[in-house]
Design a protein around this motif. Sequence first.
Motif, PDB file in Angstrom:
ATOM      1  N   LEU A  78      32.341 -45.173   8.481  1.00 27.10           N
ATOM      2  CA  LEU A  78      32.919 -43.855   8.197  1.00 27.10           C
ATOM      3  C   LEU A  78      31.936 -42.978   7.433  1.00 27.10           C
ATOM      4  O   LEU A  78      31.720 -41.800   7.782  1.00 27.10           O
ATOM      5  N   LYS A  79      31.327 -43.546   6.387  1.00 31.62           N
ATOM      6  CA  LYS A  79      30.404 -42.768   5.555  1.00 31.62           C
ATOM      7  C   LYS A  79      29.179 -42.333   6.354  1.00 31.62           C
ATOM      8  O   LYS A  79      28.698 -41.203   6.213  1.00 31.62           O
ATOM      9  N   GLN A  80      28.686 -43.209   7.208  1.00 30.19           N
ATOM     10  CA  GLN A  80      27.520 -42.842   8.010  1.00 30.19           C
ATOM     11  C   GLN A  80      27.871 -41.759   9.028  1.00 30.19           C
ATOM     12  O   GLN A  80      27.089 -40.821   9.252  1.00 30.19           O
ATOM     13  N   ARG A  81      29.038 -41.857   9.620  1.00 36.04           N
ATOM     14  CA  ARG A  81      29.457 -40.840  10.587  1.00 36.04           C
ATOM     15  C   ARG A  81      29.614 -39.481   9.922  1.00 36.04           C
ATOM     16  O   ARG A  81      29.199 -38.457  10.468  1.00 36.04           O
ATOM     17  N   VAL A  82      30.205 -39.465   8.731  1.00 38.51           N
ATOM     18  CA  VAL A  82      30.360 -38.206   7.997  1.00 38.51           C
ATOM     19  C   VAL A  82      28.998 -37.629   7.633  1.00 38.51           C
ATOM     20  O   VAL A  82      28.760 -36.416   7.744  1.00 38.51           O
ATOM     21  N   THR A  83      28.072 -38.482   7.213  1.00 34.77           N
ATOM     22  CA  THR A  83      26.727 -38.027   6.848  1.00 34.77           C
ATOM     23  C   THR A  83      26.017 -37.415   8.050  1.00 34.77           C
ATOM     24  O   THR A  83      25.371 -36.356   7.935  1.00 34.77           O
ATOM     25  N   LEU A  84      26.147 -38.050   9.198  1.00 30.66           N
ATOM     26  CA  LEU A  84      25.502 -37.523  10.404  1.00 30.66           C
ATOM     27  C   LEU A  84      26.119 -36.182  10.817  1.00 30.66           C
ATOM     28  O   LEU A  84      25.396 -35.242  11.192  1.00 30.66           O
ATOM     29  N   ASN A  85      27.428 -36.081  10.750  1.00 30.08           N
ATOM     30  CA  ASN A  85      28.086 -34.829  11.140  1.00 30.08           C
ATOM     31  C   ASN A  85      27.730 -33.691  10.185  1.00 30.08           C
ATOM     32  O   ASN A  85      27.469 -32.549  10.618  1.00 30.08           O
ATOM     33  N   ASP A  86      27.707 -33.991   8.891  1.00 34.92           N
ATOM     34  CA  ASP A  86      27.370 -32.957   7.909  1.00 34.92           C
ATOM     35  C   ASP A  86      25.911 -32.533   8.013  1.00 34.92           C
ATOM     36  O   ASP A  86      25.555 -31.407   7.647  1.00 34.92           O
ATOM     37  N   GLY A  87      25.070 -33.435   8.510  1.00 29.89           N
ATOM     38  CA  GLY A  87      23.642 -33.136   8.597  1.00 29.89           C
ATOM     39  C   GLY A  87      23.323 -31.963   9.512  1.00 29.89           C
ATOM     40  O   GLY A  87      22.307 -31.284   9.325  1.00 29.89           O
ATOM     41  N   TRP A  88      24.181 -31.714  10.488  1.00 34.32           N
ATOM     42  CA  TRP A  88      23.925 -30.604  11.414  1.00 34.32           C
ATOM     43  C   TRP A  88      24.077 -29.241  10.730  1.00 34.32           C
ATOM     44  O   TRP A  88      23.559 -28.236  11.233  1.00 34.32           O
ATOM     45  N   ASP A  89      24.784 -29.206   9.624  1.00 40.35           N
ATOM     46  CA  ASP A  89      25.002 -27.938   8.918  1.00 40.35           C
ATOM     47  C   ASP A  89      24.041 -27.735   7.754  1.00 40.35           C
ATOM     48  O   ASP A  89      24.097 -26.710   7.076  1.00 40.35           O
ATOM     49  N   LYS A  90      23.167 -28.686   7.506  1.00 44.80           N
ATOM     50  CA  LYS A  90      22.235 -28.580   6.387  1.00 44.80           C
ATOM     51  C   LYS A  90      20.897 -28.023   6.844  1.00 44.80           C
ATOM     52  O   LYS A  90      20.592 -28.006   8.051  1.00 44.80           O
ATOM     53  N   ASP A  91      20.108 -27.574   5.881  1.00 44.68           N
ATOM     54  CA  ASP A  91      18.770 -27.059   6.186  1.00 44.68           C
ATOM     55  C   ASP A  91      17.915 -28.182   6.770  1.00 44.68           C
ATOM     56  O   ASP A  91      17.736 -29.232   6.154  1.00 44.68           O
ATOM     57  N   GLN A 145      18.990 -39.323  11.141  1.00 48.41           N
ATOM     58  CA  GLN A 145      19.542 -40.638  11.459  1.00 48.41           C
ATOM     59  C   GLN A 145      19.187 -41.653  10.378  1.00 48.41           C
ATOM     60  O   GLN A 145      20.025 -42.428   9.915  1.00 48.41           O
ATOM     61  N   HIS A 146      17.912 -41.641   9.962  1.00 51.27           N
ATOM     62  CA  HIS A 146      17.491 -42.612   8.950  1.00 51.27           C
ATOM     63  C   HIS A 146      18.126 -42.317   7.594  1.00 51.27           C
ATOM     64  O   HIS A 146      18.497 -43.246   6.857  1.00 51.27           O
ATOM     65  N   LEU A 147      18.271 -41.062   7.249  1.00 47.10           N
ATOM     66  CA  LEU A 147      18.891 -40.722   5.968  1.00 47.10           C
ATOM     67  C   LEU A 147      20.347 -41.170   5.917  1.00 47.10           C
ATOM     68  O   LEU A 147      20.867 -41.473   4.838  1.00 47.10           O
ATOM     69  N   SER A 148      21.011 -41.235   7.055  1.00 48.43           N
ATOM     70  CA  SER A 148      22.388 -41.745   7.061  1.00 48.43           C
ATOM     71  C   SER A 148      22.391 -43.242   6.748  1.00 48.43           C
ATOM     72  O   SER A 148      23.323 -43.738   6.105  1.00 48.43           O
ATOM     73  N   ASP A 149      21.341 -43.948   7.194  1.00 47.08           N
ATOM     74  CA  ASP A 149      21.204 -45.361   6.816  1.00 47.08           C
ATOM     75  C   ASP A 149      20.923 -45.492   5.327  1.00 47.08           C
ATOM     76  O   ASP A 149      21.443 -46.393   4.655  1.00 47.08           O
ATOM     77  N   VAL A 150      20.085 -44.587   4.805  1.00 49.15           N
ATOM     78  CA  VAL A 150      19.774 -44.608   3.374  1.00 49.15           C
ATOM     79  C   VAL A 150      21.042 -44.348   2.557  1.00 49.15           C
ATOM     80  O   VAL A 150      21.255 -44.955   1.498  1.00 49.15           O
ATOM     81  N   GLU A 151      21.903 -43.465   3.068  1.00 52.13           N
ATOM     82  CA  GLU A 151      23.125 -43.105   2.361  1.00 52.13           C
ATOM     83  C   GLU A 151      24.063 -44.309   2.184  1.00 52.13           C
ATOM     84  O   GLU A 151      24.770 -44.414   1.180  1.00 52.13           O
ATOM     85  N   VAL A 152      24.041 -45.213   3.168  1.00 49.33           N
ATOM     86  CA  VAL A 152      24.953 -46.370   3.095  1.00 49.33           C
ATOM     87  C   VAL A 152      24.202 -47.654   2.722  1.00 49.33           C
ATOM     88  O   VAL A 152      24.771 -48.744   2.825  1.00 49.33           O
ATOM     89  N   GLU A 153      22.951 -47.514   2.286  1.00 50.20           N
ATOM     90  CA  GLU A 153      22.146 -48.690   1.974  1.00 50.20           C
ATOM     91  C   GLU A 153      22.785 -49.538   0.879  1.00 50.20           C
ATOM     92  O   GLU A 153      22.808 -50.777   0.960  1.00 50.20           O
TER      93      GLU A 153
END
Length: 452
Positions: A276-289, A323-331
Amino acid sequence: MLLFKLECKRLFSGAVNKLVLLLFLVAGIFAIYQGAQGYKTLRIDQYKSKIVFQKEREHVNKRETLPAAGSLAYYASAPTEWKLSPWAALFVGESHSSMVATKVRATALQSQIFNREIVNPAQQRTGGLDLGFVLVYLLPLVIGILTVTLISDEQHAGRWRMLNALPTSAFSQVAKQLALRFAVIWLLVILLLVSAAILLSLPFDGIFWTVIAATSLYMVFWFSIAALIMSFGKSSVFNSLTYLSSWVVFAMLLPSAVHLYLSNQYQTNAPLEISLKQRVTLNDGWDKDKQQTLDTFLQHESNWQDTAPLGEAFDWKWYYAQQHLSDVEVEQLWQQYRETNLMRQQSLQRLSALSPSLFFQLKLNQLANTSSADQADYRLQVAEYHQQIRHFFYDFMFFDKPVTKTDVENFPLFEAKTPAKGVDVWQLLISTLFILILVIVATLRLKQLRPI
């Protein structure tokens, strides 16, 4: 010799004894067949994954113009392999309910591990019969049926007083009867193991002899339980119910209690939280700089800091950085999950000493590389291989290098490793000592048993 022939005739004259031995043999043969079919299916899946990937690589190399590195990285699903021992055909363990040939891409790792259907119900085999099940659960029942009423039957038939009046003690006669039954059951077990080794081309190596030694020790335990129950001189009904109760406690209740305790003690929703956390991170990433995302990524992966800034158009560098930052987020969740599993496995090893059945089953799975610890090692190998794939494609994406056909051929392939395993000598010695004490106690009590 005459007494031996009479004992053999007595053992095989009863319809129940012959039926029990026959059913045990049939169950063992069926378990070997079913296990072999399941192992064959797993190996075919692993082989197919390699062949399909090789065909895909050949197809890419036949193209006049190769796709961009980012596109190749997105579609290149590289196969991995859980390095199962050939003995996994007999001792299935965790291999029947887990992916053994997971395909990995350069995208976020954790979603590939957890955000998938682990088992396809349509492909799942009915039941879980393997030779390990036959040895762990059915073998004690066979021992009980053939042994636990020996003395009570003699008492009921009025022969117990006569046996005690013979020059050779009644204990000697009972010991010979137990030894005969041990030899018959042991030979059936050896027959099953040798047949399985020949049919499945299993090596007659250290694992083979370790399985025989462990099974023999397990048989000694249950024969000792039967002898101890007989030593009280009770009726056949009492002996049978007491032995069955012992089997329920050691083979069913204690293992269930251990697993229930560990499930409560190490309860975790980490896989769901990670997905769940990785999916949210990936979805939110499209709206970030996007440039900020890339800069954050380069702080973690400094080898590619010399890459050019992003432009206005879509860039694969940003996509894989996200993609990699989403892995870092849930590391942290991933590491906690691994540590929790490790503690659970260690606790399981310690608590298995409470139940010989659980202890025996765990050792068989460990010998076949199908234990939960082997599953965890395989996932770790997948994570390490995923990093190799990422770094392989990063060289092309971040430094704007074109991919050549030689590069496609040099794509890193997964190398399955069998983790080195140590033997818990102390646990083995304690188990052997416990069984030895049980044998001594049962022997002393049988010697003291007098006619009623």
